[in-house]
Write an enzyme that holds these catalytic residues in place. Sequence first.
Site, short mmCIF file in Angstrom:
data_model
loop_
_atom_site.label_atom_id
_atom_site.label_comp_id
_atom_site.label_asym_id
_atom_site.label_seq_id
_atom_site.Cartn_x
_atom_site.Cartn_y
_atom_site.Cartn_z
N GLY A 1 35.52 45.83 46.68
CA GLY A 1 36.22 46.86 45.89
C GLY A 1 35.48 47.13 44.60
N GLY B 1 32.42 40.52 44.45
CA GLY B 1 33.49 39.56 44.24
C GLY B 1 33.39 38.43 45.25
CB ILE C 1 40.09 44.39 38.80
CG1 ILE C 1 40.77 44.41 40.17
CG2 ILE C 1 39.21 45.61 38.59
CD1 ILE C 1 41.87 45.46 40.28
CG ASP C 2 41.39 40.83 42.48
OD1 ASP C 2 42.08 41.77 42.07
OD2 ASP C 2 40.87 40.79 43.62
N GLY D 1 45.47 41.83 42.24
CA GLY D 1 45.06 40.46 41.91
C GLY D 1 44.89 39.55 43.11
NE ARG E 1 64.50 55.56 40.49
CZ ARG E 1 65.79 55.72 40.77
NH1 ARG E 1 66.48 54.74 41.30
NH2 ARG E 1 66.39 56.86 40.51
CG HIS F 1 43.15 51.64 45.01
ND1 HIS F 1 44.25 51.62 45.83
CD2 HIS F 1 42.20 50.87 45.58
CE1 HIS F 1 43.96 50.87 46.89
NE2 HIS F 1 42.74 50.40 46.77
CD GLN G 1 46.59 47.32 38.97
OE1 GLN G 1 46.88 46.20 38.57
NE2 GLN G 1 46.95 47.75 40.17
NE ARG G 2 38.97 48.77 43.66
CZ ARG G 2 39.30 48.70 44.95
NH1 ARG G 2 40.13 47.75 45.36
NH2 ARG G 2 38.80 49.52 45.82
O1 F6P Z 1 39.77 42.70 45.04
C1 F6P Z 1 40.06 43.89 44.37
C2 F6P Z 1 41.28 44.55 44.96
O2 F6P Z 1 41.57 45.70 44.20
C3 F6P Z 1 42.51 43.65 45.07
O3 F6P Z 1 43.15 43.47 43.83
C4 F6P Z 1 43.32 44.36 46.10
O4 F6P Z 1 44.18 43.49 46.79
C5 F6P Z 1 42.27 44.92 47.03
O5 F6P Z 1 41.05 44.97 46.31
C6 F6P Z 1 42.59 46.29 47.57
O6 F6P Z 1 41.61 46.65 48.47
P1 F6P Z 1 41.47 48.10 49.12
O7 F6P Z 1 40.61 48.90 48.18
O8 F6P Z 1 40.81 47.86 50.41
O9 F6P Z 1 42.83 48.70 49.22
#
Ligand code: F6P
Length: 363
Positions: A15, A118, A142-143, A186, A281, A287, A289-290
């Site tokens: 990721g 990672g 990011i984890d 995470g 709610r 994503h 967060q990425r």
């Molecule tokens: O390892 C980074 C991460 O964003 C994790 O936090 C998350 O579980 C996973 O990748 C999500 O992966 P994908 O992009 O395949 O949905």
Amino acid sequence: MPRPIRRIALNTGGGDAPGLNAVIRAAVLSAIHRGWEVYGIRKGYGGLLGEDGIVRLDRESVRGITHLGGTILGTTNRGNPFEWPLDTPDGITVQDRSDEVIAAFNAHGFDALIAIGGDGSLHIANRLAAKGLPVVGVPKTIDNDLACTQVTFGFHTAVQTATDAIDKLHSTAQSHERVFVVEVMGRHTGWIALHSGVAGSADVILIPEIPYDIEKVCEKIEERYTDGKRFAIIVAAEGAVPRDGEAVYIEPARPGRPARLGGIAERLAAQIQERTGHETRSLVLGHLQRGGSPTAYDRLIALRFGAAAVRLVAEHRFGTMVALDPPTVRAVPLEDAVRGLKRVPLDSDIIETARDLGISFGD
Ligand code: F6P
């Protein structure tokens, strides 16, 4: 006498994470500074297996990219050459293409690979190193779950993004007297949830390292409503686990790709609403967060990691990973880094701080 380094390759795998481009820029400039040629392998190892190929990286190609999210090389989390997905009439199976990767690497005349990734990507790098590939790893995710390094780049930016979101939820939660459950990424560790939850003044933080009891979570919420604070914010790591149950998955594992976590916030919101009667709610940050521009902290770590990786290549210290060990960046064996996940230590100061602030872990 080891052969001199003349031509190196870089790849980014798994990721994406904010700071990848800063690593690439630092590694390229440091290598050019030593008179080496640098190439980027597109999409993890895909470029060595005929997918999208290899690109020359010069000064021009890395100009102005330090602050950009994503990766100019592309990435994939389905690109394990040891378990390459293959479409067959009987469905998807996997094939070991690691020898092809090594043959292609040698055919291009590369003297070293800097693998930026990672846990999964560095596992692959470690296995390729065991087969003789000269590789140096750079820890990205990011984890923040990679062992042997205090921090991975990308984590700080993800925490900032999650904290900004939690901050914004406060006013709407308060206006509507609602409970909000925010699901953050995470994987099987709670670093993002813990750090953003404390920084964003959450009332409850649920992390995989501390299995939760839904009754305790509801007790904390009721306590707030009784005190006249008629709203609550719960930050749940996607990998959070109930005391007598399992983590929640959105998709099972398939050949060539791991199972995907997801859905804990929705499940918790339903359970909380049913038990407390308070409108609840859920929100999945996903994503977001990425994405975005790396924070200054992540840029600096990334730039330091990229430059340090080139220094390790120059010293022929292959089979290693750069790691932050403040105040320095040092080399650690790749195999140590991938041996196990770095989980949140239960006796850490930040857990203690959270408890002192009255934050519940649902335990
Ligand atoms: O390892 C980074 C991460 O964003 C994790 O936090 C998350 O579980 C996973 O990748 C999500 O992966 P994908 O992009 O395949 O949905």
